[in-house]
Design a protein around this motif. Structure first.
Motif, PDB file in Angstrom:
ATOM      1  N   LEU A 150       0.804  -1.212   0.000  1.00 14.08           N
ATOM      2  CA  LEU A 150       0.000   0.000   0.000  1.00 14.08           C
ATOM      3  C   LEU A 150       0.844   1.271   0.000  1.00 14.08           C
ATOM      4  N   ALA A 151       0.667   2.123  -1.027  1.00 14.31           N
ATOM      5  CA  ALA A 151       1.202   3.487  -1.079  1.00 14.31           C
ATOM      6  C   ALA A 151       2.724   3.561  -1.053  1.00 14.31           C
ATOM      7  N   ILE A 152       3.408   2.470  -1.414  1.00 13.85           N
ATOM      8  CA  ILE A 152       4.862   2.468  -1.361  1.00 13.85           C
ATOM      9  C   ILE A 152       5.432   1.958  -2.681  1.00 13.85           C
TER      10      ILE A 152
ATOM     11  N   ILE B 290       9.635   3.215   4.467  1.00 12.92           N
ATOM     12  CA  ILE B 290       8.239   3.335   4.067  1.00 12.92           C
ATOM     13  C   ILE B 290       7.783   4.788   4.121  1.00 12.92           C
ATOM     14  N   ALA B 291       8.242   5.529   5.129  1.00 13.00           N
ATOM     15  CA  ALA B 291       7.834   6.934   5.257  1.00 13.00           C
ATOM     16  C   ALA B 291       8.253   7.746   4.039  1.00 13.00           C
TER      17      ALA B 291
ATOM     18  N   ARG C 149       6.620  10.500  -0.953  1.00 14.93           N
ATOM     19  CA  ARG C 149       6.807  10.637  -2.393  1.00 14.93           C
ATOM     20  C   ARG C 149       5.525  10.319  -3.152  1.00 14.93           C
ATOM     21  N   THR C 150       4.747   9.370  -2.665  1.00 12.07           N
ATOM     22  CA  THR C 150       3.479   9.024  -3.301  1.00 12.07           C
ATOM     23  C   THR C 150       2.499  10.183  -3.236  1.00 12.07           C
TER      24      THR C 150
ATOM     25  N   ALA D 234      12.715  11.106   8.648  1.00 17.77           N
ATOM     26  CA  ALA D 234      12.679  10.819   7.214  1.00 17.77           C
ATOM     27  C   ALA D 234      11.618  11.656   6.520  1.00 17.77           C
ATOM     28  N   VAL D 235      10.434  11.769   7.158  1.00 15.74           N
ATOM     29  CA  VAL D 235       9.374  12.576   6.566  1.00 15.74           C
ATOM     30  C   VAL D 235       9.794  14.031   6.480  1.00 15.74           C
TER      31      VAL D 235
END
Length: 314
Positions: A41-43, A161-162, A167-168, A297-298
């Motif tokens: 999901l979303a990655i 993942i973050a 990026r998504t 990271a975010v």
């Protein structure tokens, strides 16, 4: 383990040509058919690199970033599940692969099942690891499950993942999340005719062993195996053990696996791949460290964090 490389190829989606990025590993004497890994999901497929390397010892392996995710940028609005499945089939065609085995993870299991249902001539076999989609699950409860699972995964997975989610983008990530809650996996899985192996994790709070066993039972030619000591993302935390149980489900029955491959079937050593399950206090410390690393990271990937804002002159 095999070497993993990145590749890019133009894929015609009908109304847009997208340059799709994929991770690839090619075996010296590959078994049939090639394997395509479908990310969650979303990655992107970046977190799947450890599994690509393990399976690349036996198969030609491809792990694409679907359009709008990772390195496959797209101007299209967020796609629904049938469109995602069609995008996957277009990638398989563009890569010159006549038939493949699909390995789906988490929400990628939905995409893999739908691709097998809509494009049965392209898909020979499936392995579904940690499929989400438990009926009647609410969004807040699912989010809490993700938070609980973060405490059981390797520390570096959170920041990885973050970055992918940032990026998504919020719009596409939320659309994917809503789709994952709305799509009925059991009814779709019951419609596929290909053999499928469902792999659960003993410590997975997102896709529990009871739920993943239900998914296997819904598939006409389904089988089930549960990995001990594993949470939701074994393709990152325990790629060797996961490859060991997945390879027989990915290869054609007439393909003989090397004798050395039985070593991959050894039980994984623990939830993070490096010892026994941590004590509650250690889990709390790991969770806090994971949250801090994810927040950093975010912040580092957020556009507003890349340069200080300047106050206008008075």
């Amino acid at each position: 383990m095999a070497e993993v490389e990145r590749m890019w190829m133009p894929v015609d989606l009908g109304d847009e040509v997208v340059t799709m990025q994929a991770r690839r590993s090619q075996a010296a004497l590959p078994l049939a058919p090639p394997v395509v890994i479908v990310h969650g999901l979303a990655i992107s497929s970046r977190y799947a690199e450890p599994l690509v390397a393990e399976l690349g010892a036996l198969f030609d392996v491809y792990a694409p970033d679907l359009p709008g995710f990772g390195g496959s940028r797209s101007l299209r609005p967020p796609a629904d599940l049938p469109a995602m499945a069609d995008h996957l089939a277009r990638f398989i065609e563009a890569a010159g692969l006549a038939q493949v085995s699909l390995f789906g993870h988490s929400f990628g299991c939905h995409i893999a099942v739908e691709c097998a249902r809509r494009h049965p001539r392209r898909v020979r076999r499936l392995v579904l690891h940690a499929p989400i989609g438990e009926p009647a699950i609410t969004a807040p409860r699912q989010v809490l499950r993700y938070v609980k699972n973060a405490r059981r995964e390797p520390l570096l997975l959170g920041p990885l993942i973050a970055r992918d989610v940032v990026r998504t983008g919020a719009r596409r990530a939320m659309a994917s999340f809503r789709t994952s809650l709305a799509e009925p996996l059991l009814s779709r899985a019951s419609q596929i005719s290909q053999p499928a192996l469902v792999v659960g994790g003993e410590r997975d709070p997102i896709a529990s062993p009871a739920w993943t066993e239900r998914v296997a039972a819904a598939i006409r030619r389904g089988e089930y195996v549960c990995l001990p000591g594993v949470a939701h993302a074994a393709l990152y935390s325990h790629p060797r053990a996961l490859a060991g149980v997945a390879a027989p489900g990915l290869a054609e029955p007439n393909e003989a696996l090397p004798r050395a491959w039985s070593d991959h079937r050894a039980p994984p050593p623990g939830p993070a791949g490096d010892g026994p399950p941590p004590a509650p206090i250690e889990e709390r410390d790991r969770a806090m460290a994971c949250l801090a690393a994810t927040a950093a990271a975010v912040a580092s990937d957020h556009p507003r964090a890349r340069a200080p804002r300047r106050r206008p002159p008075r």
